[in-house]
Design a protein around this motif. Structure first.
Motif, PDB file in Angstrom:
ATOM      1  N   TRP A 150      -4.367   5.638   4.960  1.00 46.47           N
ATOM      2  CA  TRP A 150      -3.241   6.806   4.861  1.00 46.47           C
ATOM      3  C   TRP A 150      -2.510   7.012   3.530  1.00 46.47           C
ATOM      4  CZ3 TRP A 150       1.517   5.435   3.072  1.00 46.47           C
ATOM      5  CH2 TRP A 150       1.862   4.147   2.943  1.00 46.47           C
ATOM      6  N   ARG A 151      -2.841   6.302   2.762  1.00 45.37           N
ATOM      7  CA  ARG A 151      -2.064   6.649   1.419  1.00 45.37           C
ATOM      8  C   ARG A 151      -3.220   7.780   0.666  1.00 45.37           C
ATOM      9  NH1 ARG A 151       1.530   2.925  -0.358  1.00 45.37           N
ATOM     10  NH2 ARG A 151       1.370   0.814   0.464  1.00 45.37           N
ATOM     11  N   THR A 205       8.447   1.126   2.046  1.00 43.50           N
ATOM     12  CA  THR A 205       9.207   0.753   3.387  1.00 43.50           C
ATOM     13  C   THR A 205       8.838   2.005   4.202  1.00 43.50           C
ATOM     14  OG1 THR A 205      11.136   1.399   2.239  1.00 43.50           O
ATOM     15  CG2 THR A 205      10.529  -0.928   1.793  1.00 43.50           C
ATOM     16  N   TYR A 206       9.500   1.890   5.344  1.00 41.24           N
ATOM     17  CA  TYR A 206       9.574   2.864   6.416  1.00 41.24           C
ATOM     18  C   TYR A 206      10.892   3.656   5.782  1.00 41.24           C
ATOM     19  CZ  TYR A 206      11.220   5.107  10.695  1.00 41.24           C
ATOM     20  OH  TYR A 206      11.202   6.061  11.570  1.00 41.24           O
ATOM     21  N   PRO A 238      -4.323   1.359  10.087  1.00 44.06           N
ATOM     22  CA  PRO A 238      -3.577   0.598   9.106  1.00 44.06           C
ATOM     23  C   PRO A 238      -2.065   1.231   9.043  1.00 44.06           C
ATOM     24  CG  PRO A 238      -5.900   1.243   8.648  1.00 44.06           C
ATOM     25  CD  PRO A 238      -5.736   1.787   9.871  1.00 44.06           C
ATOM     26  N   TRP A 239      -2.107   2.725   9.374  1.00 46.71           N
ATOM     27  CA  TRP A 239      -0.618   3.163   9.274  1.00 46.71           C
ATOM     28  C   TRP A 239       0.071   2.717  10.266  1.00 46.71           C
ATOM     29  CZ3 TRP A 239       2.524   6.299  12.277  1.00 46.71           C
ATOM     30  CH2 TRP A 239       3.341   7.063  11.587  1.00 46.71           C
ATOM     31  N   GLN A 240      -0.340   2.469  11.575  1.00 53.61           N
ATOM     32  CA  GLN A 240       0.470   1.881  12.637  1.00 53.61           C
ATOM     33  C   GLN A 240       0.822   0.587  12.363  1.00 53.61           C
ATOM     34  OE1 GLN A 240       1.558   3.204  15.676  1.00 53.61           O
ATOM     35  NE2 GLN A 240       0.292   5.379  15.774  1.00 53.61           N
ATOM     36  N   GLU A 241       0.016  -0.430  11.642  1.00 55.99           N
ATOM     37  CA  GLU A 241       0.461  -1.759  11.463  1.00 55.99           C
ATOM     38  C   GLU A 241       1.559  -1.858  10.129  1.00 55.99           C
ATOM     39  OE1 GLU A 241      -3.484  -3.566  10.923  1.00 55.99           O
ATOM     40  OE2 GLU A 241      -3.765  -3.844  12.755  1.00 55.99           O
ATOM     41  N   TYR A 242       1.214  -0.890   9.198  1.00 55.52           N
ATOM     42  CA  TYR A 242       2.116  -0.684   8.151  1.00 55.52           C
ATOM     43  C   TYR A 242       3.534  -0.619   8.696  1.00 55.52           C
ATOM     44  CZ  TYR A 242       3.519  -0.553   3.135  1.00 55.52           C
ATOM     45  OH  TYR A 242       4.052  -0.819   1.967  1.00 55.52           O
ATOM     46  N   PHE A 243       3.702   0.333   9.349  1.00 58.76           N
ATOM     47  CA  PHE A 243       4.979   0.791   9.748  1.00 58.76           C
ATOM     48  C   PHE A 243       5.581   0.252  10.988  1.00 58.76           C
ATOM     49  CE2 PHE A 243       3.640   3.824   6.769  1.00 58.76           C
ATOM     50  CZ  PHE A 243       4.579   3.797   5.638  1.00 58.76           C
ATOM     51  N   ASN A 258      -8.119  -0.573   5.332  1.00 58.40           N
ATOM     52  CA  ASN A 258      -6.765  -0.838   4.505  1.00 58.40           C
ATOM     53  C   ASN A 258      -5.985   0.236   4.302  1.00 58.40           C
ATOM     54  OD1 ASN A 258      -7.777   0.577   2.152  1.00 58.40           O
ATOM     55  ND2 ASN A 258      -9.054  -1.006   1.880  1.00 58.40           N
ATOM     56  N   ASP A 259      -4.673  -0.140   3.550  1.00 64.69           N
ATOM     57  CA  ASP A 259      -3.692   1.021   3.271  1.00 64.69           C
ATOM     58  C   ASP A 259      -4.071   2.494   2.831  1.00 64.69           C
ATOM     59  OD1 ASP A 259      -2.175  -0.707   4.538  1.00 64.69           O
ATOM     60  OD2 ASP A 259      -0.959  -1.374   2.848  1.00 64.69           O
TER      61      ASP A 259
END
Length: 523
Positions: free
Chosen positions: A188-189, A119-120, A56-61, A184-185
């Protein structure tokens, strides 16, 4: 010195059991939360390792690689570098406790923004802020610990400080291992939010820790300093013999430093002794990060993938177990610092790392040729062995050794120089390592093999033994007869200079003890 005694002002005193002393017990329990400053750093390094493994972290950023991935880790060090000009002044002007408080509040703000991570760019800015806060808290925490604990326990307690890096790393490694099942996110959150926990705990407990008595004496608050020293070391007995001797030694030493030495930046290189001190601080800072450990601390995923370990569960298990081993070895060695000696531990540690890294490099090269599971396993075994040797000295002594060799007047600034070297080395490691590993893979290890040989030579020729020595008296190892040491063990130069100043009233018992000691030495 026997294990049942400790030395102060050239005399032997019965050892103190901290948990049987109510005042000391309360102080030390609160200080145990102060040491968590280092855990924040360890948590971050291990968390970034873990986040890279989370899909999920890889995909989000957007699956960051190379320089985009490197800057995400390196930006924290850049934030620390930006804060360094303010670090010594915060600790020296506002006090050690306020430095910890300010740093922790900034870190908490940074973690909140990082956890939102819309965002990144926002994630990047938040990590810069975390690094800024870590630098300020890091600049004050070891000073407070070193200057407040009893002389008998200084080596153990201050060495423990930096080993809590692994405590934070273990929590992060296993937490990200658990959140790997979340799709899901929040995978990593959640680990990001937990990063604020050490700072929140410190903000609460720092109010229960007294200010450094040496800081109070430097500010002219002698009565307050005596009360702190008596409450922390002797259950409030201000007439205690050890408290009085130590107070007089600290007061006289700081008075001489204030009168005849400056606390400006140039003082760091003015004398031969200070130049040796600052050389040790600089090299310790760089060596602690440029010994090859930066490869595993932040990019274990890339290291393992080069030898065929591509499964995320397997990677997380190796990372989590490694950090548990690190904590066990590092904590164990804290209790042998005075028994074995700082210099000997540094030599054994560095030599062992050199041998382990050479074998690690050879095994990686053979895997590249033969691609066998046995050589892949040997690489993992060498990583574990390498860290066993690293933790014999570099994890704990990095802070405890450098903070104790610096006189009070330049302690905060000297430590700031060391933090600068650490952050500069970290920034290089975090930004350059992934690029180099991508480009030349195992061949990059050869650089570290050569560098470890250089480290061993520097440690052998320049590092000084300081075992079983009270804090103010360590100056004699660097300055000889020119050392600014007050009290019963003052050098002749210090006695001559002190005689030119107005003598402060001193507790009669302490003066009697000093006269007896001088008479004993004359006999």
């Amino acid at each position: 010195m026997g294990s049942d005694t400790f030395e102060l002002a050239g005399r032997q005193f019965p050892s103190v059991t901290w948990y049987k002393n109510p005042g000391m017990r309360k102080t030390y329990i609160c200080l145990m939360f102060v040491v968590l400053t280092s855990a924040t750093n360890g948590y971050d390094g291990s968390m970034m390792n873990g986040l890279q493994i989370l899909i999920p972290w890889q995909e989000y950023f957007g699956h960051p690689t190379g320089s985009s991935l490197g800057i995400l880790s390196a930006i924290m060090s850049l934030g620390s570098l930006a804060a360094l000009p303010a670090v010594p002044y915060t600790a020296d002007i506002l006090g050690r406790r306020m430095g910890i408080l300010i740093g922790c509040l900034i870190m908490i703000l940074g973690v909140v923004l990082q956890s939102i991570g819309a965002t990144y760019g926002m994630f990047l800015a938040a990590r810069f802020l975390i690094g800024f806060g870590v630098a300020i808290a890091h600049g004050a925490s070891p000073l407070l610990i070193t200057e407040l604990v009893h002389t008998q326990h200084r080596a153990i307690f201050t060495t423990i400080y930096n080993t809590t890096w692994y405590f934070g790393a273990i929590v992060a490694a296993w937490l990200t291992f658990g959140t790997n099942n979340i799709k899901n996110d929040w995978a990593w959150r959640a680990p990001s939010m937990v990063q604020a926990l050490p700072s929140i705990i410190q903000v609460i407990f720092v109010w229960f820790v007294p200010e450094s008595p040496r800081f109070l004496i430097y500010k002219g608050k002698h009565e307050q300093a005596l009360k702190v020293m008596a409450d922390a070391h002797a259950n409030g007995d201000q007439e205690d013999e050890v408290v009085q001797l130590q107070m007089h030694e600290i007061k006289e030493t700081i008075r001489l430093e204030k009168e005849f030495e400056s606390n400006g930046w140039m003082e760091l290189i003015r004398t031969k002794g200070n130049r040796r001190r600052i050389l040790i601080c600089i090299t310790a800072g760089f060596f602690s990060q440029w010994s090859g450990n930066g490869l595993v601390s932040y990019y274990i995923k890339m290291i393992l993938e080069t030898v065929g370990y591509t499964d995320t569960v397997q990677q997380n298990l190796i990372n989590g177990c490694l950090n548990i081993l690190n904590l066990i070895v590092a904590l164990t060695m804290c209790f042998f610092v005075d028994k074995i000696g700082r210099r000997r531990l540094f030599l054994i540690s560095t030599a062992g790392m050199l041998v382990a890294f050479i074998v690690w490099t050879i095994c990686s090269a053979r895997y590249d040729i033969h691609n066998t599971s046995s050589t892949a396993g040997a690489v993992v075994a060498m990583i574990y062995l390498y860290y066993v040797f690293y933790n014999l000295a570099w994890s704990g002594l990095l802070v405890s050794y450098t903070v104790e060799i610096l006189p009070y007047s330049i302690r905060a600034k000297g430590m700031t120089v060391m933090w600068f070297c650490i952050d500069a080395a970290l920034f290089f490691n975090q930004y350059v390592n992934p690029i180099a590993l991508d480009a030349i893979q195992w061949k990059y290890y050869i650089f570290y093999c050569v560098w470890l040989g250089i480290e061993l030579a520097v440690v052998y020729f320049f590092y000084v033994e300081t075992r079983n020595t009270p804090l103010e008296e360590i100056a004699k190892y660097f300055d000889g007869e020119n050392a600014m040491v007050g009290g019963a063990v003052a050098t002749q130069k210090a006695r001559d200079l002190a005689s030119t100043l107005e003598t402060e009233p001193v507790n009669e018992k302490a003066l009697v003890n000093e006269k007896e000691l001088v008479n004993e030495k004359n006999v």
